[in-house]
Structure formats: structure tokens, C-alpha cells
Design a protein around this motif. Sequence first.
Motif, mmCIF file in Angstrom:
data_model
loop_
_atom_site.group_PDB
_atom_site.id
_atom_site.type_symbol
_atom_site.label_atom_id
_atom_site.label_comp_id
_atom_site.label_asym_id
_atom_site.label_seq_id
_atom_site.Cartn_x
_atom_site.Cartn_y
_atom_site.Cartn_z
ATOM 1 N N HIS A 259 -9.388 -15.225 14.080
ATOM 2 C CA HIS A 259 -8.707 -15.059 15.224
ATOM 3 C C HIS A 259 -9.258 -16.130 16.201
ATOM 4 N N TYR B 286 0.963 -1.071 0.150
ATOM 5 C CA TYR B 286 0.107 -0.015 0.059
ATOM 6 C C TYR B 286 0.854 1.075 0.054
ATOM 7 N N GLU C 184 -12.938 -13.371 9.032
ATOM 8 C CA GLU C 184 -13.343 -13.366 10.233
ATOM 9 C C GLU C 184 -14.782 -13.316 10.459
ATOM 10 N N ASN D 145 -3.085 -8.751 14.600
ATOM 11 C CA ASN D 145 -3.700 -7.590 13.863
ATOM 12 C C ASN D 145 -2.747 -7.193 12.807
ATOM 13 N N GLY D 146 -2.949 -6.791 11.476
ATOM 14 C CA GLY D 146 -1.890 -6.352 10.623
ATOM 15 C C GLY D 146 -0.982 -7.206 10.129
ATOM 16 N N ALA D 147 -1.395 -8.576 10.382
ATOM 17 C CA ALA D 147 -0.265 -9.549 9.647
ATOM 18 C C ALA D 147 -0.549 -9.931 8.375
ATOM 19 N N GLY D 148 -1.839 -9.262 7.710
ATOM 20 C CA GLY D 148 -2.075 -9.351 6.306
ATOM 21 C C GLY D 148 -2.999 -10.190 5.732
ATOM 22 N N LYS D 149 -3.810 -10.691 6.606
ATOM 23 C CA LYS D 149 -4.702 -11.784 6.573
ATOM 24 C C LYS D 149 -5.773 -11.229 5.386
ATOM 25 N N THR D 150 -6.539 -10.019 5.756
ATOM 26 C CA THR D 150 -7.459 -9.329 4.850
ATOM 27 C C THR D 150 -6.746 -9.082 3.704
ATOM 28 N N SER D 151 -5.482 -8.499 3.644
ATOM 29 C CA SER D 151 -4.988 -8.045 2.299
ATOM 30 C C SER D 151 -4.803 -9.571 1.485
ATOM 31 N N HIS E 17 3.979 0.991 1.937
ATOM 32 C CA HIS E 17 3.943 0.178 3.234
ATOM 33 C C HIS E 17 3.772 -1.290 2.446
HETATM 34 N N1 LIG Z 1 -6.031 0.407 2.611
HETATM 35 C C1 LIG Z 1 -4.799 0.231 3.242
HETATM 36 N N2 LIG Z 1 -3.981 1.233 2.972
HETATM 37 C C2 LIG Z 1 -2.744 1.090 3.674
HETATM 38 N N3 LIG Z 1 -2.416 0.212 4.326
HETATM 39 C C3 LIG Z 1 -3.158 -0.759 4.743
HETATM 40 C C4 LIG Z 1 -4.484 -0.892 4.124
HETATM 41 N N4 LIG Z 1 -5.068 -2.049 4.375
HETATM 42 C C5 LIG Z 1 -4.105 -2.607 5.451
HETATM 43 N N5 LIG Z 1 -3.037 -1.785 5.358
HETATM 44 C C6 LIG Z 1 -1.805 -2.256 6.110
HETATM 45 O O1 LIG Z 1 -1.408 -3.741 5.773
HETATM 46 C C7 LIG Z 1 -1.071 -4.360 6.782
HETATM 47 C C8 LIG Z 1 -2.046 -5.667 6.750
HETATM 48 O O2 LIG Z 1 -3.270 -5.315 7.082
HETATM 49 P P1 LIG Z 1 -4.347 -6.518 6.965
HETATM 50 O O3 LIG Z 1 -5.767 -5.568 6.991
HETATM 51 O O4 LIG Z 1 -4.359 -7.261 5.759
HETATM 52 O O5 LIG Z 1 -4.134 -7.149 8.367
HETATM 53 P P2 LIG Z 1 -5.192 -8.191 9.034
HETATM 54 O O6 LIG Z 1 -4.109 -9.345 9.154
HETATM 55 O O7 LIG Z 1 -6.323 -8.630 8.362
HETATM 56 O O8 LIG Z 1 -5.442 -7.588 10.572
HETATM 57 P P3 LIG Z 1 -6.748 -7.721 11.312
HETATM 58 O O9 LIG Z 1 -6.510 -9.030 12.068
HETATM 59 O O10 LIG Z 1 -6.663 -6.493 12.167
HETATM 60 O O11 LIG Z 1 -7.962 -7.734 10.431
HETATM 61 C C9 LIG Z 1 -1.215 -3.641 8.093
HETATM 62 O O12 LIG Z 1 -0.155 -2.914 8.584
HETATM 63 C C10 LIG Z 1 -2.289 -2.396 7.601
HETATM 64 O O13 LIG Z 1 -1.872 -1.490 8.341
#
Ligand SMILES: Nc1ncnc2c1ncn2[C@@H]1O[C@H](COP(=O)(O)OP(=O)(O)OP(=O)(O)O)[C@@H](O)[C@H]1O
Lengths: 241, 458
Positions: A195, A17, A163, A42-48, A20
Motif C-alpha cells: 500500500h 472462494y 505488504e 483492500n480486497g483488490a486481490g493482491k494477497t489472493s 466469491h
Molecule cells: N479465505 C477467504 N475466504 C473467502 N474470501 C476471501 C478469502 N480471502 C480473501 N477473500 C476475499 O477475496 C477478496 C480479495 O482478498 P485479498 O485478501 O486477496 O485482498 P488484498 O488485496 O490482499 O487486500 P488487503 O489490502 O486488505 O490485504 C476479498 O473480497 C476478500 O474478502
Amino acid sequence: MFPNKTLLEARQLVVNYKNHRAIDGLDLSVPAGCVYALLGGNGAGKTSTINTFLGFNRPTGGNVFIDGESPDQNPTVVRAKLAYLPENVALYEYMSGLENLSFFCTLANIRISRQHAHDLLMNTGLQTDAHDRRVSTYSKGMRQKVGLAIASAKQAKVMLLDEPTSGLDPSAANDFARRIRAAADLGMAVLMATHDLFNAKQVADRIGIMKAGRLVEEFDAHTVAHDELEHKYLAHARGLL
Amino acid sequence: MLRDGRLLVLAFSVFAVLIGFFLASVAEHQQMQLEKQTVGATAKEQWDTQGVKNPHAAAHFGIYVFKPDSPLASVEPGLRQYTGQTLWLEPHKRNGARFSPAADQGLAGRFGQASAGFVLYALLPLLVIALAFNAVTQERELGTLRMLHSLGVSATRLLLGKFIGLLLAFMVVLLPAMAVAIIILYQNFDLAGDDILRLSALSGTFFMYYAVFAALAMSTSIHFKSSRLALFTLVAFWTSSVLIAPRLGAAAAEMMVPIPSATAFWAGIKKDIQQGLDNDGDHQAREALFKNQMLKQYGVAQVEDLPVGYAALKRSFNDSYSERVHALHFDRLSDAFERQSRFIHIASLLGPSIAMRSVSMTLSGMDLAHQRHFEDAAEKYRHYFIGLTDDWDRERSHGTERGALGHDSDWGGVKAFSYTPPSVSFALHHAPADLLVLLAWLVAALIWLLFSAKRLKP
Ligand SMILES: Nc1ncnc2c1ncn2[C@@H]1O[C@H](COP(=O)(O)OP(=O)(O)OP(=O)(O)O)[C@@H](O)[C@H]1O
Ligand SMILES: [Mg+2]
């Protein structure tokens, strides 16, 4: 039972992103009939990861494939193959569950009869008397069920869950897990970010732990002991491993 | 969206406001029509029964004529307030329909009056915006856009569906008011075929106009992350199109095409009559030349011996010269006004409202072109009846003797002014620029919508 064809695959996936790096060289594959639970803080990258399979994110490097197709090159074909269920299923509040199901299906060019729509909702365990009530009166679990009905109407090969059980009470979460399991047993590939360790162990075939955009550990869910899983998960979270 | 109680409330308020304004306009229109008819009839009767008097003195009694307004004027009164409705026809002098060249009202003033037309062209676009500004942002905020996206719903299809749905919802809001308005029109006026054509053309252009706002609102909704930002941007656009553009355009037009003050205008006419156009020579020289011509033509040595009244002859001669000068100046003025309204269109870049307002005034027959058409007909009629009185005066006197008399039978023989307003094709002929601007806006807005759909991000 199934020729375990790989339906979901990430190869050396990198997603940035801006500056980042959210995903940093991820390799992952989920065959047909398999439920894959993706753990990680949180922030591990699952949603991404899930968003990249959906085509909401573009890979900065590497590739993702759904049943051999890239969402970047063939978005329509790919979307036809997958179903998506976020933590909060977004529905039209002023329509009933049944109307939401019909509406989404119509827009997605899926023909279903009214009876079939009722059946689909029933199969997810949504009480009949709720079918015609406005969604604004639904609980989170009920919305989740409508989302599941939409996903099953689509007869998708792949299901992406972000989730799905967070915020559900234990019995609802258990119920949900059983339905996911049943779908996978019919040949679906399921990728589920969660989680909920307990839930993951209960429903998944494979479990992966993500950290800082990488897969740091993978288990066979049937053989790993719950204690060991919890231990490893916490150790990674605390940065001990 | 239909379930949204919003729509019902909106539909009802639009209905109330539109019908309210419309009823008021219809009442005003009828009142005016009635006044015109009574005053017109009384004036003609007084003219017819002047008794025995000199024909030229009778001419000075003058005749009032009135511009008959199309029933559509109750939708769009257009320039009515500024041009007045009566025209006083008298010898020697052409009057404007209280259309004082130095209209105290600037051009801008012509755009801001409250009428059913104002609701249609200024307020309803706001309603379109209210219905459309969050069409996409709301789905994005709620997350349904992601659902739709993951379901493989094509963005173009989704947006076109929404666009059509929006226009339909808008029609649902508008139709009751339109239906009632048409019934009211039918009950209060004899609608001619031409009025129906004008009404249809007007409805069509308004529909185009709303479609422009709908498409722009949808596209804006696609490009902005939040509904609030989209709304803010759209209201800014509305302000620029409805409020700023006409004023800016008017200011530019007034600068580019200056209009003489009333005093300067009449002074110019007076000067040209006195000094003569081109090399015609001044008033005295022209009269002297004319006198010699007449003496030669009738083969007499002095005016006293002429077989016809010389005063009437000379008057006709002077009047026809004055008519030439008047025509020149009035045409110049009308052309200047027309050029001004063309310049206003520069500001159409800021929005389609100027063009819409202009089309609606034209189709309602309440614009400069229709006013000019009427005034030209009235001027012709003035020539006709003044000419008659001059004929009687000339033929019934001779030399310098001025004993000519006319009777009620003469006055009654003067045909009443009968004016047929031009047809819808005249109106369309005077609106191509406006229609083109509207069409350009519509095409641009639709292209932008399709383009935005392609770039839709959940
Ligand atoms: N739209 C975005 N713009 C910039 N950074 C982002 C964006 N979405 C996620 N990130 C960053 O990418 C990284 C991975 O985020 P992601 O949402 O994939 O984590 P996650 O594992 O789903 O976390 P959670 O358990 O909190 O849902 C995090 O550091 C987050 O801050
Ligand atoms: Mg997440």
C-alpha cells in the motif's frame, strides 16, 4: 544484463472462494531481475494472487507458472524456487533469530553452517547482539530481517512479498527496500503487494494497480512520475476510472 | 516444545503423582504380603499342632491359603479389591476367594480405582493430549505453518518429525518416574526373571497405547482450524475411551451374560448335589447304590462288618460327587465372567483404554485368568489334604465304629500349600484379543495420521 526470462506468470487467472470471485482474469508476468509492485485497495486481490503462486490457493480458472512450473502440478519443485515473506513473519517465539533460521533451514533441507547463518543475519542488517536473543523480544522490523535471511538462505529465484514494509518505520522500510533491490539486481524476480506508493516507486521496476481481481493499470516505475501514480491510484480507488 | 516451561512443570507433576501412587501401592502390597505370610504361618502352625483328634474333625479345622501377588500388582492391583486374597479351604465345600458371585461391585466398578495403574492408563493419555493437541493448530494460528509450507517442507516429514518428537518429549516426562519406580521395585521385592519380562511387556504395551493417543491428537490437530476445538474433541475422545467405554461395555456385558446372585449360585450347587446330575439319581439313591457296591466289593453282608470305616468311605464318595458339582458350577461361573470380559471389548470401538487396562491387569497377574489359575491350584490342594484326612479316618476305623485318631505327626506331614504363579507366556496367552485391539488402534491411528498429513492445509 539478464536474459529477461519470465519467472512469475499468471494467465487469465481466476480464483473463487466458494461463490466469491477474488481474482477475475488476471494476466501478469515478472521477469528475472524485476521488482513488480502490486498496488490496490483492500480486497483488490493482491494477497489472493500471491497465495495462488504459493500454492495455498488453487486457480479456479487459468494458470500460474513459476519458472515454467505449475504449483498445482509440481508443488515441491515450485516451492524450492520461491521465497515468501508475509507482513507478519511467523517465527518460533521461544527460539532466537539464529535458531529460527537454522531450524527452518534444517526442515527445508538446506544445510548452513553457524557462521553462514550469522552472516546471513548480518547481511539483512540484524544487529549481532540480537542473533542469540529470543524472537519474542524482537521488533517487527527485526522479525522481517530474520524472514529475509531465511529467504536468502534458500537462494530462491522468486520472492513473494505481502505488504513487507507495513508497520515498519520509514528508515527501516527504506533499508528493506534497498535489500530487495539488491536481491533483484542479482537476478531474482520479486512480486510485492504493498500500500506504500512511495516505497513502490522507490524500489520497483514495474507497478500494477489491481481492482476487483483485475489488473487495471500498469506503469514503468522508472518513467511514471510520483504525482501521476498517486493520482491514478486514488482515481481507481474512488471509482473514477 | 522442550523450551516450553510447560514440559518441566508437567514432568515434575507426573513424576510426583506417579511416584506418590506407586509408593502407596508398594507399601500396601508389602503390608499385605507380610500379613499373608504371618497369618499363613500361624494358621499352618495351628493346623500342625491340633493334638490328638479325629482326622475328619482335624480337616474341619481348615487351612488358609493366600495368592502370592506379583510385584507388578503394586503398579496394577487389578481385581485385588474384588477378589480378596485369602481362600479358606475346608471339607465338603469349595469357597471362592471372597469372590462372591454376586459381586456387589458391578463390572464397571472394576475400572475406576485410583492406583499407579490408573495414572498410567487414564491420566497420562491426557498428558499426551495436552502435549499434542495444538501441535499443528498452533503453527497454523501463528502462521509458521505457512512459512514451513512455502519453504517446501514436506507435510509428512514435518508431522512424522513432530510425532516422534512428541513421543520423545513424553518419554522425557515419564522416564524419571519409571526409573525411580524400577529402583523401588528392586529394593522392595525379589524381582524374578519372569517379573522383568512382564514389566517389559507392560511397558511396551503402554508405549503403544500412548502412541495411539499421540497419533490421534496430531491428526485431530491437523483437521481443526483452532486449538480449542481440537482440544475439546480430544478430551471428548479421552472421556469416551477412559470413562464411558468401560461402563458402556460393562453394562452391555452384564446384559448379554447374566451372572447368578450368590444365593442362586449356592442354591444351584445344593440342588444339583441333592437331586444329582443327569440321571445319577438323588442323594439317597446314590448313597444306597454306593452302599451295595461297597458291601459287594468287601464281600460282607452289612456295613458293620466292613474292615474300614464306613462313615469315611461314604464321606469320600459324597465329597467327590460334590466336588464334581462344584467344579461344574465354578467353571460355568468363571466362563461367564470370561465371556463378560470379552463382551466388554465391544466398547473398545470407543477407544483403546479397555484393552489397555485389561492387558495391564493380565500382565500384572491380577486378572480373572490368574485368579482362576490360583483358585484351581487351591482346590487341588484342598482335595489333597482332605483326601489325606479321609484316608486316615477310613483306615483307622472299621464298620460303623468311629474311633479313628490322628496325631500331630500326621498333621505336620501335610505339605504346605506351595503355589507357583504362571509365567508371562500364560499371561500373553490370555491377552491376544486385547493386544490385537491395541494394535488395531495403533495401526488405524498411524494410517489416519499419514492420511491427514497428505491433506494438511496451511
Ligand atoms: N479465505 C477467504 N475466504 C473467502 N474470501 C476471501 C478469502 N480471502 C480473501 N477473500 C476475499 O477475496 C477478496 C480479495 O482478498 P485479498 O485478501 O486477496 O485482498 P488484498 O488485496 O490482499 O487486500 P488487503 O489490502 O486488505 O490485504 C476479498 O473480497 C476478500 O474478502
Ligand atoms: Mg492482502
